[in-house]
Design a protein around this motif. Structure first.
Motif, mmCIF file in Angstrom:
data_model
loop_
_atom_site.group_PDB
_atom_site.id
_atom_site.type_symbol
_atom_site.label_atom_id
_atom_site.label_comp_id
_atom_site.label_asym_id
_atom_site.label_seq_id
_atom_site.Cartn_x
_atom_site.Cartn_y
_atom_site.Cartn_z
ATOM 1 N N VAL A 219 85.546 -74.227 18.174
ATOM 2 C CA VAL A 219 85.795 -74.528 19.579
ATOM 3 C C VAL A 219 85.811 -76.040 19.722
ATOM 4 O O VAL A 219 84.806 -76.709 19.428
ATOM 5 N N SER A 220 86.943 -76.559 20.108
ATOM 6 C CA SER A 220 87.104 -77.984 20.301
ATOM 7 C C SER A 220 86.555 -78.755 19.101
ATOM 8 O O SER A 220 85.740 -79.665 19.226
ATOM 9 N N ASN A 221 87.000 -78.331 17.924
ATOM 10 C CA ASN A 221 86.668 -79.045 16.697
ATOM 11 C C ASN A 221 85.228 -78.824 16.233
ATOM 12 O O ASN A 221 84.779 -79.468 15.308
ATOM 13 N N VAL A 222 84.490 -77.997 16.886
ATOM 14 C CA VAL A 222 83.101 -77.737 16.519
ATOM 15 C C VAL A 222 82.996 -76.330 15.955
ATOM 16 O O VAL A 222 83.522 -75.371 16.531
ATOM 17 N N VAL A 223 82.345 -76.212 14.803
ATOM 18 C CA VAL A 223 82.143 -74.892 14.217
ATOM 19 C C VAL A 223 81.002 -74.204 14.954
ATOM 20 O O VAL A 223 79.881 -74.726 15.028
ATOM 21 N N VAL A 224 81.288 -73.070 15.519
ATOM 22 C CA VAL A 224 80.304 -72.338 16.308
ATOM 23 C C VAL A 224 80.007 -71.038 15.574
ATOM 24 O O VAL A 224 80.887 -70.189 15.408
ATOM 25 N N GLN A 225 78.770 -70.910 15.140
ATOM 26 C CA GLN A 225 78.410 -69.696 14.405
ATOM 27 C C GLN A 225 78.118 -68.554 15.374
ATOM 28 O O GLN A 225 77.407 -68.734 16.363
ATOM 29 N N ILE A 226 78.664 -67.412 15.059
ATOM 30 C CA ILE A 226 78.509 -66.220 15.900
ATOM 31 C C ILE A 226 77.666 -65.212 15.139
ATOM 32 O O ILE A 226 77.875 -65.027 13.933
ATOM 33 N N ASP A 227 76.730 -64.599 15.823
ATOM 34 C CA ASP A 227 76.036 -63.479 15.190
ATOM 35 C C ASP A 227 75.891 -62.338 16.195
ATOM 36 O O ASP A 227 76.447 -62.398 17.300
ATOM 37 N N ALA A 228 75.140 -61.355 15.795
ATOM 38 C CA ALA A 228 75.031 -60.142 16.627
ATOM 39 C C ALA A 228 74.390 -60.453 17.976
ATOM 40 O O ALA A 228 74.618 -59.742 18.961
ATOM 41 N N ASN B 81 95.561 -78.858 15.536
ATOM 42 C CA ASN B 81 95.348 -80.075 16.307
ATOM 43 C C ASN B 81 96.406 -80.259 17.376
ATOM 44 O O ASN B 81 96.150 -80.802 18.434
ATOM 45 N N ASP B 82 97.581 -79.813 17.081
ATOM 46 C CA ASP B 82 98.608 -79.859 18.113
ATOM 47 C C ASP B 82 98.158 -79.041 19.312
ATOM 48 O O ASP B 82 98.250 -79.457 20.442
ATOM 49 N N ASP B 83 97.657 -77.918 18.995
ATOM 50 C CA ASP B 83 97.116 -77.079 20.062
ATOM 51 C C ASP B 83 96.017 -77.819 20.798
ATOM 52 O O ASP B 83 95.889 -77.780 22.000
ATOM 53 N N ASN B 84 95.269 -78.496 19.990
ATOM 54 C CA ASN B 84 94.159 -79.261 20.517
ATOM 55 C C ASN B 84 94.615 -80.258 21.578
ATOM 56 O O ASN B 84 94.039 -80.375 22.640
ATOM 57 N N GLY B 85 95.685 -80.961 21.198
ATOM 58 C CA GLY B 85 96.171 -81.983 22.120
ATOM 59 C C GLY B 85 96.464 -81.402 23.487
ATOM 60 O O GLY B 85 96.001 -81.903 24.488
#
Lengths: 345, 219
Positions: A182-191, A318-322
């Motif tokens: 999300v916005s260049n940040v790795v977000v760990q998901i768990d249960a 990153n294009d998407d990012n822009g």
């Protein structure tokens, strides 16, 4: 008592009230006198039931009454404090800002991260600034700044491996079962991660989570509905021709899987190594003239935002990012603003 | 009881004081002003100031209504000390209502006498659980002339007990009319009813009371 008698009784009671004697009144109703007499005599006797107050009792009651009123007057303002904070909040916030500015604490709090003692002040000042910004445009611009701050804070915490409670908003760039970007940040998901809304690439996500040496673990993610992101969808559609030049699937699935393994953002090598194929793909895509123009405009945005290597960094995403980041700034910061208001109140 | 619109109340007060223009009777002129000399307008002003816990306004209210409310209460209770306590309680409840923002909006007098009615009823409910005065049944027997009963000091308690058996509305009207000594117009204004309705209520209350006191003499 029939209606006729009732009317006569009413007349008799009127006469009694005028001061006529019972005997004189009854003399006017010879036929009904027998029936009316006990009624009139009852009425005539009623005033004797009442008593007259003593002057002492009256004075005593007055004294007590005034003393109670006095007590009430003195206690009432305290009672009415309940509604005061509601309209005074803004004023108090302004006062906090003024004091903070004079002491230089605000400057110090500017670099505060979640978990720092001054972080609360930092957010309070931001809220006050939002509340007192004159125009809507100024407010939005401020909100954008603050949303960017939230993301920067997350990155700083992650690169330091520091624990902290964070919240930030940005577009979903990649999704895997165990982690999203999300916005260049790795977000760990768990249960335990609570996910509200429909997760979809490019949609804005408001992430709340906890950072630590192992990265950012999301406690809750709420995704904005598609209607909020109308314009963002189009850039993505423009970008699609490019993957079509190269194997598109590799971009969405394989690189992201390897991303999941990296705990923080620092191990960029893994990212670049995987994304490079995509970059090599874009030159191949250059022959297509129409698509290229669009890409370039998107790419310019990226360059201005992320610096020189950003193009290499994420390529397509990153294009998407822009395109998405502008939106994320708007939406995200507004969300942050209102949340802060709530928590402060 | 207070269902009468404000406009009608205003016109009722005009009937009471047909020759007085509004505002001509300032309640600030003298402490001996009786409650009945207050126009609706004056009362609204007084009430507004009372809501601010204005000391002078509150003192004025106590001065104006104490005697009348004492008479109202004493009409239905047996002894002087009880009447004093209950009358004082009415004014305490006014302060409580002002504090809790439950104060009357536009009819102070109607509200005050309504509270007086409740205070007396509460007292009788408690007294019923723990009766302090024995009721002399012989005194309300049918053989006595109602006038004699009322005239004799001893029998007053019995009459007061008989009044307690009337309906709430009948008790209220008799207490206002013969306790507080209000003319019909004043009672009508206090209750928010027409004078005709009050006269009828009064007649039926008197008849019902007479029947309770001497069933054989009345029908």
């Amino acid at each position: 008592m029939d209606a006729q008698l009732e009317i006569k009784l009413i007349e008799c009671l009127d006469a009694l009230a005028q001061g006529e004697s019972v005997e004189r009144i009854l003399a006017r109703y010879p036929q009904d006198a027998a029936q009316l007499r006990p009624l009139l005599e009852t009425a005539a006797g009623l005033p004797t039931l009442r008593m007259e107050p003593s002057e002492a009792a009256r004075m005593q009651s007055r004294q007590k009454f005034m003393a109670q009123a006095d007590l009430l007057r003195r206690t009432t303002p305290r009672k009415s404090m309940g509604f005061l904070p509601r309209f005074a909040t803004g004023f108090i916030a302004a006062a906090v800002v003024a004091v903070a500015l004079s002491t230089g604490a605000v400057a110090a709090s500017g670099s505060a991260l979640p978990g720092d003692p001054l972080y609360g002040l930092k957010r309070t000042v931001e809220n006050a600034q939002l509340n007192f910004s004159g125009s809507t445009a100024a407010r939005e611009s401020l909100a954008d700044q603050f949303a960017q701050r939230r993301r920067d804070e997350v990155n700083q915490l992650l690169s330091a491996g520091r624990p902290g409670e964070v919240e930030f908003t940005g577009p979903i760039e990649a999704m895997q079962p165990a982690a999203w970007i999300v916005s260049n940040v790795v977000v760990q998901i768990d249960a335990n991660t609570q996910i509200d809304g429909t997760p979809q690439i490019n949609r804005l996500a408001e992430v709340r989570g906890v950072t630590g040496p192992g990265g950012l673990r999301a406690t809750s993610i709420s995704i904005e509905s598609a209607s909020d992101l109308g314009p963002t969808v189009t850039p993505e559609a423009v970008a699609t021709p490019r993957p079509s030049a190269t194997p598109a699937p590799t971009r969405t699935l394989t690189p992201a899987a390897s991303v999941t393994l990296t705990p923080t953002l620092t191990p960029t090598p893994t990212l670049t190594s995987i994304i490079r194929p995509t970059i090599s793909a874009s030159p191949t895509a250059t022959p297509a003239p129409g698509g290229n123009d669009n890409q370039n405009t998107n790419g310019d945005d990226d360059n201005s935002n992320d610096g020189g290597n950003s193009n290499d960094d994420n390529g397509n995403s990153n294009d998407d990012n822009g395109g998405g980041e502008d939106n994320s700034n708007d939406g995200g910061s507004n969300d942050n603003g209102s949340d802060d208001n709530n928590s402060d109140n | 009881m207070d269902s009468m619109p404000a406009t009608e109340r205003a016109s009722a007060s005009d009937i009471i004081h047909p020759n007085r223009s509004r505002g001509a009777i300032g309640y600030g002129r003298g402490t001996s002003l009786r409650a009945r000399t207050l126009t609706v307008q004056d009362e609204l002003t007084l009430l507004a100031r009372a809501r601010q816990l204005d000391q002078e306004a509150l003192a004025r209210i106590h001065d104006m209504y104490y005697t009348s409310i004492f008479r109202y209460v004493s009409f239905r209770v047996s002894d002087h000390a009880t009447a004093e306590d209950l009358t004082s309680e009415v004014f305490t409840r006014l302060l409580t209502a002002l504090r809790d923002k439950n104060a009357p909006q536009n009819t102070l007098r109607g509200w005050l006498y309504g509270v007086a009615a409740r205070v007396v009823s509460d007292h009788h409910r408690k007294a019923y659980r723990a009766p302090q005065v024995e009721l002399d049944e012989s005194l309300i027997s049918a053989d006595h002339d109602p006038a004699d009963i009322v005239d004799r000091k001893l029998t007053q308690e019995s009459v007061k007990r008989a009044i307690q058996d009337l309906s709430e509305e009948q008790r209220h009207v008799l207490s206002l009319r013969f306790g507080s000594d209000m003319p019909i117009q004043e009672v009508a204004r206090t209750l928010g009813k027409s004078e005709g309705a009050v006269k009828q209520l009064q007649a039926r209350a008197v008849a019902a009371l007479a029947r309770k006191l001497a069933p054989k003499a009345v029908d």
